[in-house]
Scaffold this motif. Structure first.
Motif, short mmCIF file in Angstrom:
data_model
loop_
_atom_site.label_atom_id
_atom_site.label_comp_id
_atom_site.label_asym_id
_atom_site.label_seq_id
_atom_site.Cartn_x
_atom_site.Cartn_y
_atom_site.Cartn_z
N SER A 42 -5.87 5.85 3.49
CA SER A 42 -7.00 5.77 4.39
C SER A 42 -7.61 7.15 4.67
O SER A 42 -8.83 7.32 4.70
CB SER A 42 -6.52 5.09 5.68
N LEU A 58 -9.72 8.16 1.73
CA LEU A 58 -11.04 7.52 1.76
C LEU A 58 -11.95 8.20 2.76
O LEU A 58 -13.13 8.46 2.49
CB LEU A 58 -10.91 6.04 2.12
N PRO A 103 -15.21 -0.72 5.18
CA PRO A 103 -13.82 -0.57 4.76
C PRO A 103 -12.98 -0.12 5.97
O PRO A 103 -13.48 0.62 6.83
CB PRO A 103 -13.87 0.53 3.71
N SER A 105 -10.86 2.05 6.58
CA SER A 105 -10.60 3.46 6.86
C SER A 105 -11.71 4.10 7.69
O SER A 105 -11.53 5.20 8.20
CB SER A 105 -10.45 4.22 5.56
N SER A 122 -20.65 1.30 -0.37
CA SER A 122 -19.43 1.75 0.31
C SER A 122 -19.30 3.27 0.21
O SER A 122 -18.86 3.93 1.15
CB SER A 122 -18.19 1.04 -0.23
N GLY A 147 -11.22 -3.86 2.32
CA GLY A 147 -11.79 -2.74 1.57
C GLY A 147 -13.28 -2.91 1.30
O GLY A 147 -14.03 -3.35 2.18
N ASP A 148 -13.66 -2.60 0.09
CA ASP A 148 -15.08 -2.63 -0.25
C ASP A 148 -15.63 -4.03 -0.50
O ASP A 148 -16.81 -4.22 -0.74
CB ASP A 148 -15.34 -1.74 -1.48
N SER A 156 0.82 -1.21 0.00
CA SER A 156 0.00 0.00 0.00
C SER A 156 0.85 1.27 0.00
O SER A 156 0.35 2.36 -0.23
CB SER A 156 -0.92 0.01 1.21
N SER A 207 -16.46 1.72 -7.21
CA SER A 207 -16.98 0.62 -6.42
C SER A 207 -18.50 0.74 -6.29
O SER A 207 -19.12 1.54 -6.96
CB SER A 207 -16.29 0.65 -5.06
#
Ligand code: UDP
Length: 462
Positions: free
Chosen positions: A206, A209, A191, A193, A149, A384-385, A87, A145
């Protein structure tokens, strides 16, 4: 000389990681076909454009009014990332900021001699909003996405007030308190974040997001990679009230209805030929997407389950480096009923009538492809999503199950596979998947909401 500003020039900024740039490019291709008088500059890293354009059949269909420009990945020269968390590269790209994008944009503007009149960007590339504001042009953001989310990001602060730490074991953690459209979701689906792990240092990714709920209302329009007909109406209504405009562009990675399968010589791994040899709805297809690297014991568990189900054939898209984790002799012992390939033409695989169930990580594109083909799913979300997408699959659409216990074990996978392929409840699920496929077909068509809304987007950029 003076730059013409009568001509329309849309600058497009991709997020160059994961399966992000492809839906954005597909959106731009769709727009470019409808707006032939508009020039599009597509900015992404060299590596990302290489992988986007490497499929020849795809690159041939790209309209002339899209030009490609390289943008730096933000990795300082000489920095070796091998020992960093994957990441880290996302953070470096985001941290390079507006300056980085501007450098490439200035080059493009002088090369094609047109001022920028609009910016379209992956929602993650928030630096492009700064540029759009500087140039005084509209900013359009693509959310690649699912809308669930996106919706969660708008409630980050509210959720953080109620739940201070993320607890994966927690069975409660209901999010129904937000509004009724969250009644199926729990904190464990969110998710990472949104609720941080205790004392975790927040990465730039993060933070980006977490900023979505503040940033996206600035957009002239937010475009989603989804069909409105598949979303709970309350969720749609709520999201619409939070943004200037929300447009469902459909499944951007799929040109539906699907094109005919490619001639056999382009099916390099022989996956489609393998499917042709099997009867309808009989086969298991397994793929965990492009990003996830499952732990070795999960790969072994999948293999053991497949081997134990003696009468069920399978096709498994498994990365070359993961093959080392297969039980000894697995490939030889299963060679007559199974095929393991490093890459499968997945959309065509899922559309093939022999596939009865899809074992997936719940990546949005994979789920969309499965919904479009009416294939029920067994899901093992990782991060994540994926978690919210899987909750939609299991509890909103009811066209799949999350793997018992949350990760692959031999017995859990055997039970899920038997359930979906053979049991009465599984039959109901298969029927629902078939019905949802018809919903998608209608949503894709001329009477679908996407067909009605898309011209608005064309108007904004024109
Ligand atoms: N895919 C494919 N063949 C494979 C594995 C994956 O074509 O063998 C494609 C799949 O069809 C999907 C994408 O890769 O379009 C994966 O995207 P997704 O959002 O599902 O997951 P991610 O890779 O982003 O985790």
């Amino acid at each position: 000389g003076g730059l013409s500003d009568r001509k329309r020039h849309v600058a497009v900024f991709a997020f160059p990681y994961g399966t992000h740039a492809a839906p954005l490019l597909n959106l731009v291709v769709k727009l470019a076909r409808d707006a032939l008088h508009v020039t599009f500059s597509f900015f992404t890293t060299q590596q990302s454009s290489h992988s986007l354009l490497s499929s020849i059949s795809f690159s041939k269909t790209i309209p002339q009014n899209i030009k490609f420009f390289a943008v730096s990945d933000g990795i300082p020269g000489g920095l070796d990332l091998t020992h960093h968390h994957p990441s880290r590269q996302l953070d470096l790209f985001l941290e390079a900021g507006p300056q980085n994008l501007k450098k490439s944009l200035d080059m493009a503007v002088s090369e094609i001699n047109m001022r920028v009149t609009c910016v379209i960007s992956d929602a993650f590339v928030t630096s492009s909003l700064v540029l759009a504001q500087e140039y005084g042009v509209p900013w359009i953001a693509l959310w690649t996405s699912y809308t669930c989310s996106l919706s969660a990001h708008f409630y980050t602060e509210l959720i953080r007030e109620k739940y201070r730490v993320r607890d994966d074991d927690e069975e409660d953690g209901s999010l129904a308190f937000i509004n009724p459209s969250f009644s199926k979701f729990k904190t464990q689906d969110l998710p990472e974040s949104i609720i941080l792990k205790d004392e975790e240092e927040e990465s730039t990714f993060s933070k980006t997001l977490a900023s979505m709920g503040r940033v996206l209302p600035e957009a002239e329009c937010v475009v989603v990679n989804f069909y409105e007909e598949l979303d709970p109406p309350q969720m749609v209504q709520d999201l619409r009230s939070k943004m200037k405009s929300l447009i469902y562009a459909g499944f951007l990675n799929l040109s539906l209805p699907l094109p005919p399968p490619p001639p056999a010589d382009t099916d390099q791994t022989g996956s489609l030929r393998w499917l042709d040899e099997h009867s309808a709805k009989s086969l298991i297809y397994i793929s965990l997407g492009t990003v996830v690297s499952p732990p070795p014991h999960e790969i072994a568990a999948i293999a053991e389950a497949l081997e134990a189900l003696e009468d069920v054939p399978f096709l498994w898209s498994l990365k070359e480096h993961s093959k080392a984790f297969l039980p000894k002799g697995f490939l030889e012992r299963t060679s007559t009923k199974g095929k393991v390939v490093p890459w499968a033409p997945q959309t065509l695989v899922l559309a093939h009538e022999s596939v009865g169930v899809f074992v997936t990580h719940g990546g949005c594109n994979s789920v969309s492809e499965s919904l479009s083909s009416g294939v029920p799913m067994i899901c093992r979300p990782y991060f994540g999503d994926q978690l919210m997408a899987v909750r939609m699959v299991e509890d909103v659409w009811e066209v799949g199950v999350k793997i018992e216990g949350g990760s692959f074990t031999k017995n859990a996978l055997i039970r899920s596979l038997k359930f979906v392929l053979k049991e009465e409840e599984g039959r109901v699920m298969r029927q629902k998947a078939e019905k949802l496929k018809n919903t998608v077909i209608e949503a894709v068509g001329q009477n679908g909401k996407t067909a009605k809304e898309f011209p608005t987007l064309v108007k904004i950029i024109s």
